[in-house]
Scaffold this motif. Structure first.
Motif, PDB file in Angstrom:
ATOM      1  N   VAL A  60       0.830  -1.193   0.000  1.00  0.00           N
ATOM      2  CA  VAL A  60       0.000   0.000   0.000  1.00  0.00           C
ATOM      3  C   VAL A  60       0.867   1.247   0.000  1.00  0.00           C
ATOM      4  CG1 VAL A  60      -1.635   1.337   1.403  1.00  0.00           C
ATOM      5  CG2 VAL A  60      -1.941  -1.135   1.119  1.00  0.00           C
ATOM      6  N   TYR A  61       1.822   1.262   0.929  1.00  0.00           N
ATOM      7  CA  TYR A  61       2.569   2.476   1.209  1.00  0.00           C
ATOM      8  C   TYR A  61       3.808   2.032   1.980  1.00  0.00           C
ATOM      9  CZ  TYR A  61       2.962   7.364   2.890  1.00  0.00           C
ATOM     10  OH  TYR A  61       3.364   8.645   3.159  1.00  0.00           O
ATOM     11  N   SER A  62       4.960   2.638   1.714  1.00  0.00           N
ATOM     12  CA  SER A  62       6.194   2.086   2.295  1.00  0.00           C
ATOM     13  C   SER A  62       6.334   2.292   3.798  1.00  0.00           C
ATOM     14  CB  SER A  62       7.423   2.605   1.544  1.00  0.00           C
ATOM     15  OG  SER A  62       7.509   1.929   0.304  1.00  0.00           O
ATOM     16  N   ARG A  63       5.474   3.091   4.394  1.00  0.00           N
ATOM     17  CA  ARG A  63       5.457   3.101   5.870  1.00  0.00           C
ATOM     18  C   ARG A  63       4.881   1.787   6.389  1.00  0.00           C
ATOM     19  NH1 ARG A  63       1.316   5.325   8.635  1.00  0.00           N
ATOM     20  NH2 ARG A  63       1.039   7.063   7.204  1.00  0.00           N
ATOM     21  N   TYR A  64       3.995   1.149   5.570  1.00  0.00           N
ATOM     22  CA  TYR A  64       3.390  -0.130   5.993  1.00  0.00           C
ATOM     23  C   TYR A  64       4.302  -1.292   5.604  1.00  0.00           C
ATOM     24  CZ  TYR A  64      -1.186   2.309   6.233  1.00  0.00           C
ATOM     25  OH  TYR A  64      -2.227   3.134   6.512  1.00  0.00           O
ATOM     26  N   GLY A  82      12.973 -17.408  13.431  1.00  0.00           N
ATOM     27  CA  GLY A  82      11.674 -16.894  13.883  1.00  0.00           C
ATOM     28  C   GLY A  82      10.632 -17.004  12.785  1.00  0.00           C
ATOM     29  N   GLU A  83       9.366 -16.823  13.149  1.00  0.00           N
ATOM     30  CA  GLU A  83       8.305 -16.906  12.130  1.00  0.00           C
ATOM     31  C   GLU A  83       8.191 -15.616  11.334  1.00  0.00           C
ATOM     32  OE1 GLU A  83       5.177 -19.840  14.478  1.00  0.00           O
ATOM     33  OE2 GLU A  83       4.806 -17.683  14.453  1.00  0.00           O
ATOM     34  N   LEU A  84       8.462 -14.495  12.005  1.00  0.00           N
ATOM     35  CA  LEU A  84       8.225 -13.196  11.365  1.00  0.00           C
ATOM     36  C   LEU A  84       9.228 -12.182  11.908  1.00  0.00           C
ATOM     37  CD1 LEU A  84       6.033 -11.925   9.444  1.00  0.00           C
ATOM     38  CD2 LEU A  84       4.828 -11.183  11.506  1.00  0.00           C
ATOM     39  N   ALA A  85       9.574 -11.210  11.051  1.00  0.00           N
ATOM     40  CA  ALA A  85      10.454 -10.123  11.498  1.00  0.00           C
ATOM     41  C   ALA A  85       9.801  -8.796  11.165  1.00  0.00           C
ATOM     42  CB  ALA A  85      11.811 -10.226  10.805  1.00  0.00           C
ATOM     43  N   CYS A  86      10.159  -7.764  11.896  1.00  0.00           N
ATOM     44  CA  CYS A  86       9.675  -6.417  11.588  1.00  0.00           C
ATOM     45  C   CYS A  86      10.881  -5.473  11.645  1.00  0.00           C
ATOM     46  CB  CYS A  86       8.604  -6.000  12.597  1.00  0.00           C
ATOM     47  SG  CYS A  86       7.957  -4.356  12.264  1.00  0.00           S
ATOM     48  N   MET A 100       6.202  -0.804  22.884  1.00  0.00           N
ATOM     49  CA  MET A 100       4.922  -0.126  22.666  1.00  0.00           C
ATOM     50  C   MET A 100       3.876  -1.121  22.165  1.00  0.00           C
ATOM     51  SD  MET A 100       5.387   2.890  23.691  1.00  0.00           S
ATOM     52  CE  MET A 100       4.077   3.947  23.112  1.00  0.00           C
ATOM     53  N   ALA A 101       4.337  -2.087  21.374  1.00  0.00           N
ATOM     54  CA  ALA A 101       3.400  -3.063  20.812  1.00  0.00           C
ATOM     55  C   ALA A 101       2.876  -4.033  21.871  1.00  0.00           C
ATOM     56  CB  ALA A 101       4.085  -3.841  19.692  1.00  0.00           C
ATOM     57  N   LEU A 102       3.723  -4.341  22.873  1.00  0.00           N
ATOM     58  CA  LEU A 102       3.350  -5.431  23.791  1.00  0.00           C
ATOM     59  C   LEU A 102       2.924  -4.981  25.185  1.00  0.00           C
ATOM     60  CD1 LEU A 102       6.145  -8.094  23.045  1.00  0.00           C
ATOM     61  CD2 LEU A 102       3.860  -7.919  22.054  1.00  0.00           C
ATOM     62  N   LEU A 103       3.365  -3.777  25.599  1.00  0.00           N
ATOM     63  CA  LEU A 103       3.144  -3.395  27.002  1.00  0.00           C
ATOM     64  C   LEU A 103       2.048  -2.348  27.141  1.00  0.00           C
ATOM     65  CD1 LEU A 103       6.924  -3.107  28.023  1.00  0.00           C
ATOM     66  CD2 LEU A 103       5.386  -5.059  28.382  1.00  0.00           C
ATOM     67  N   LYS A 104       1.472  -2.290  28.337  1.00  0.00           N
ATOM     68  CA  LYS A 104       0.460  -1.265  28.611  1.00  0.00           C
ATOM     69  C   LYS A 104       0.667  -0.741  30.039  1.00  0.00           C
ATOM     70  CE  LYS A 104      -3.063  -4.474  30.242  1.00  0.00           C
ATOM     71  NZ  LYS A 104      -2.048  -5.419  30.696  1.00  0.00           N
ATOM     72  N   ALA A 105       0.020   0.365  30.342  1.00  0.00           N
ATOM     73  CA  ALA A 105       0.146   0.964  31.679  1.00  0.00           C
ATOM     74  C   ALA A 105      -0.163  -0.099  32.741  1.00  0.00           C
ATOM     75  CB  ALA A 105      -0.806   2.139  31.798  1.00  0.00           C
ATOM     76  N   GLY A 106       0.676  -0.128  33.766  1.00  0.00           N
ATOM     77  CA  GLY A 106       0.478  -1.107  34.847  1.00  0.00           C
ATOM     78  C   GLY A 106       1.406  -2.305  34.701  1.00  0.00           C
ATOM     79  N   ASP A 107       1.949  -2.508  33.491  1.00  0.00           N
ATOM     80  CA  ASP A 107       2.865  -3.639  33.290  1.00  0.00           C
ATOM     81  C   ASP A 107       4.234  -3.322  33.908  1.00  0.00           C
ATOM     82  OD1 ASP A 107       0.961  -5.082  31.961  1.00  0.00           O
ATOM     83  OD2 ASP A 107       1.712  -4.633  29.947  1.00  0.00           O
ATOM     84  N   SER A 229       7.652 -14.745  17.074  1.00  0.00           N
ATOM     85  CA  SER A 229       6.474 -15.460  16.561  1.00  0.00           C
ATOM     86  C   SER A 229       5.600 -14.496  15.764  1.00  0.00           C
ATOM     87  CB  SER A 229       5.671 -16.029  17.729  1.00  0.00           C
ATOM     88  OG  SER A 229       5.132 -14.935  18.467  1.00  0.00           O
ATOM     89  N   LYS A 230       4.764 -15.068  14.896  1.00  0.00           N
ATOM     90  CA  LYS A 230       3.816 -14.252  14.114  1.00  0.00           C
ATOM     91  C   LYS A 230       2.959 -13.416  15.050  1.00  0.00           C
ATOM     92  CE  LYS A 230       2.872 -16.367   9.752  1.00  0.00           C
ATOM     93  NZ  LYS A 230       2.739 -17.761   9.412  1.00  0.00           N
ATOM     94  N   GLU A 231       2.543 -14.052  16.132  1.00  0.00           N
ATOM     95  CA  GLU A 231       1.611 -13.386  17.054  1.00  0.00           C
ATOM     96  C   GLU A 231       2.229 -12.098  17.624  1.00  0.00           C
ATOM     97  OE1 GLU A 231       0.743 -15.848  20.381  1.00  0.00           O
ATOM     98  OE2 GLU A 231      -0.660 -14.379  21.246  1.00  0.00           O
ATOM     99  N   LEU A 232       3.470 -12.192  18.107  1.00  0.00           N
ATOM    100  CA  LEU A 232       4.091 -11.031  18.750  1.00  0.00           C
ATOM    101  C   LEU A 232       4.546  -9.997  17.725  1.00  0.00           C
ATOM    102  CD1 LEU A 232       6.216 -12.707  21.592  1.00  0.00           C
ATOM    103  CD2 LEU A 232       3.912 -11.755  21.720  1.00  0.00           C
ATOM    104  N   ILE A 233       5.154 -10.459  16.653  1.00  0.00           N
ATOM    105  CA  ILE A 233       5.752  -9.512  15.694  1.00  0.00           C
ATOM    106  C   ILE A 233       4.672  -8.813  14.863  1.00  0.00           C
ATOM    107  CG2 ILE A 233       7.453  -9.240  13.827  1.00  0.00           C
ATOM    108  CD1 ILE A 233       8.709  -9.923  16.566  1.00  0.00           C
ATOM    109  N   SER A 234       3.523  -9.456  14.676  1.00  0.00           N
ATOM    110  CA  SER A 234       2.418  -8.777  13.969  1.00  0.00           C
ATOM    111  C   SER A 234       2.005  -7.530  14.733  1.00  0.00           C
ATOM    112  CB  SER A 234       1.192  -9.687  13.857  1.00  0.00           C
ATOM    113  OG  SER A 234       1.530 -10.807  13.119  1.00  0.00           O
ATOM    114  N   GLU A 235       2.071  -7.592  16.050  1.00  0.00           N
ATOM    115  CA  GLU A 235       1.721  -6.415  16.870  1.00  0.00           C
ATOM    116  C   GLU A 235       2.698  -5.271  16.589  1.00  0.00           C
ATOM    117  OE1 GLU A 235      -0.898  -5.877  18.840  1.00  0.00           O
ATOM    118  OE2 GLU A 235      -1.637  -7.856  18.237  1.00  0.00           O
ATOM    119  N   MET A 236       3.962  -5.629  16.409  1.00  0.00           N
ATOM    120  CA  MET A 236       4.991  -4.622  16.111  1.00  0.00           C
ATOM    121  C   MET A 236       4.744  -4.001  14.730  1.00  0.00           C
ATOM    122  SD  MET A 236       8.387  -3.496  16.695  1.00  0.00           S
ATOM    123  CE  MET A 236       9.740  -2.986  15.625  1.00  0.00           C
TER     124      MET A 236
END
Ligand SMILES: Cc1ncc(COP(=O)(O)O)c(C=O)c1O
Length: 398
Positions: A60-64, A82-86, A100-107, A229-236
């Motif tokens: 779509v766009y090179s930022r993506y 690994g399954e996926l890289a970002c 930023m992808a994995l953590l939230k306030a309180g962690d 893993s796909k699961e974690l790196i997709s969030e990134m």
């Protein structure tokens, strides 16, 4: 050759480094193309809709996404197992992005004290502002890691080997400890690269790199990458789309071309570093050498078990203090006085007054960053010339 015909799982590391990654332009190029484009065009409005919606594969766009960046990500994922890289614009963008992808306030995060200084700033200053608290612990003290854990602990973060003293922790043991406490283990693998150490295979959940270092290997481009893993790196990937810290396609192209020689370069860095470390250890102006390839190093046995070789970075203390260390550094004619590492060119730093200067005196003492400590990232020059260069500095002290 069509790489898709092969299953990269059958390939050994050196083959993956040269051939893993499936992105080709269709022009039958042998060396993979570079895609310097910010956006992509569609045959029709309907196709644009399908690609935007994710119903049809495409960019779509090179930022993506960008084909050169994707090519680099595929190769890195294969090399780290690994399954996926970002990929990201720098090593720091990869570390911050994963958090930023994995953590939230309180962690809560448990982090080694012996990590890159800016990583400490990210946890201590910026993530703290958003309600993520970090406890820093002594790198090799497993009890401290355990004692720091709380019910809300989500992440363990470490670098092994550490900079600049080359201390080593057992990744397998740390992964079990993290998992027993409900946390992910993220390892900064910048000093070893996957050519020497593959933390995911030892149980880590995420590997991050400053690709600015050995992965580029020639001191040209800034970049970073996270693998897992796909699961974690997709969030990134989702974070990256929003935050925009994407890798430039030009840099990605440099990085995946550099990966083709990673094994050869790392072998040569390690060989030169070992020879230099052994020579320094015998030198009358040198007090102590820190290189895990030496049996005298406290991480030697573990490094031998968990790494393929001992890396290209070493440190040593000279007899004397800051004045003596600076006088050695200032006499060097070949080795560059610069803070970067992992370059074909050898580089030298005085950690106490540069890379680690922001630490308090107490923290420096605790981390072993003394005034007489010198760090060298050993390059690919003739080791005989490097010895002569160092001798010109060291001989002034004897
Ligand atoms: C171990 C380590 N991690 C991360 C970084 C940050 O990487 P970058 O400078 O590419 O942002 C560095 C930079 O020196 C580093 O040495």
């Amino acid at each position: 050759m069509n790489n898709k015909e092969h299953n990269p799982e059958d390939w050994e590391f050196e083959t993956l480094a040269v051939r893993a990654g499936s992105i080709r332009s269709g022009e039958r190029e042998h060396s993979e193309a570079i895609y310097l484009t910010s956006s992509f065009v569609y045959e029709s409005a309907q196709q644009a809709q399908a690609v935007f919606a994710g119903d049809e594969e495409g960019n779509v766009y090179s930022r993506y996404t960008n084909p050169s960046v994707k090519m680099f990500e595929e190769r890195m994922a294969a090399l780290e197992g690994g399954e996926l890289a970002c990929a990201s614009s720098s090593g720091m963008a990869a570390i911050l992005g994963m958090c930023m992808a994995l953590l939230k306030a309180g962690d809560h995060v448990v982090c080694s004290r012996s990590v890159f200084g800016t990583t400490v700033t990210v946890f201590n200053k910026y993530l703290a502002r958003f309600g993520v608290e970090t406890t820093f612990v002594d790198f090799t003290d497993y009890d401290q890691w355990q004692q720091a854990c709380r019910p809300e602990t989500k992440l363990f973060f470490l670098e092994t080997p550490s900079n600049p003293l080359g201390e080593v922790v057992d990744i397998e043991k740390m992964a079990s400890l993290a998992h027993d406490n409900g946390a992910w283990l993220m390892v900064d693998n910048c000093f070893c690269t996957p050519a020497l150490q593959q933390p995911l295979k030892l149980g880590a959940d995420i590997v991050v790199h400053s690709t600015t270092k050995f992965i580029d290997g020639q001191g040209r481009c800034m970049g970073g990458v996270a693998v897992g893993s796909k699961e974690l790196i997709s969030e990134m990937h989702l974070w990256q789309r929003a935050a925009g810290a994407s890798m430039s396609p030009f840099n990605a192209w440099n990085f995946f071309k550099s990966l083709e020689t990673l094994s050869l370069r790392m072998d040569a860095h390690c060989r030169n570093a070992m020879e230099l470390a052994q020579w320094l250890e015998q030198h009358s102006a040198v007090e102590k050498v820190y290189y895990s390839g030496l049996p005298s190093h406290n991480g030697h046995e573990l490094a031998k078990k968990q790494q393929k070789a001992f890396g290209g970075v070493l440190a040593f203390t000279v007899k004397g203090g800051r004045q003596e260390a600076w006088s050695v550094i200032d006499r060097l004619q070949i080795i560059s006085r610069t803070a970067n590492l992992g370059d074909t060119r050898s580089t030298v730093t005085h950690p106490a007054t540069t890379t680690h200067s922001r630490l308090s005196d107490e923290d420096k003492q605790r981390a072993g960053i003394t005034e007489n400590l010198v760090r060298i990232s050993v390059g690919l020059e003739s080791v005989n010339d490097l010895k002569k260069d160092l001798e010109s500095g060291l001989s002034s002290l004897t």
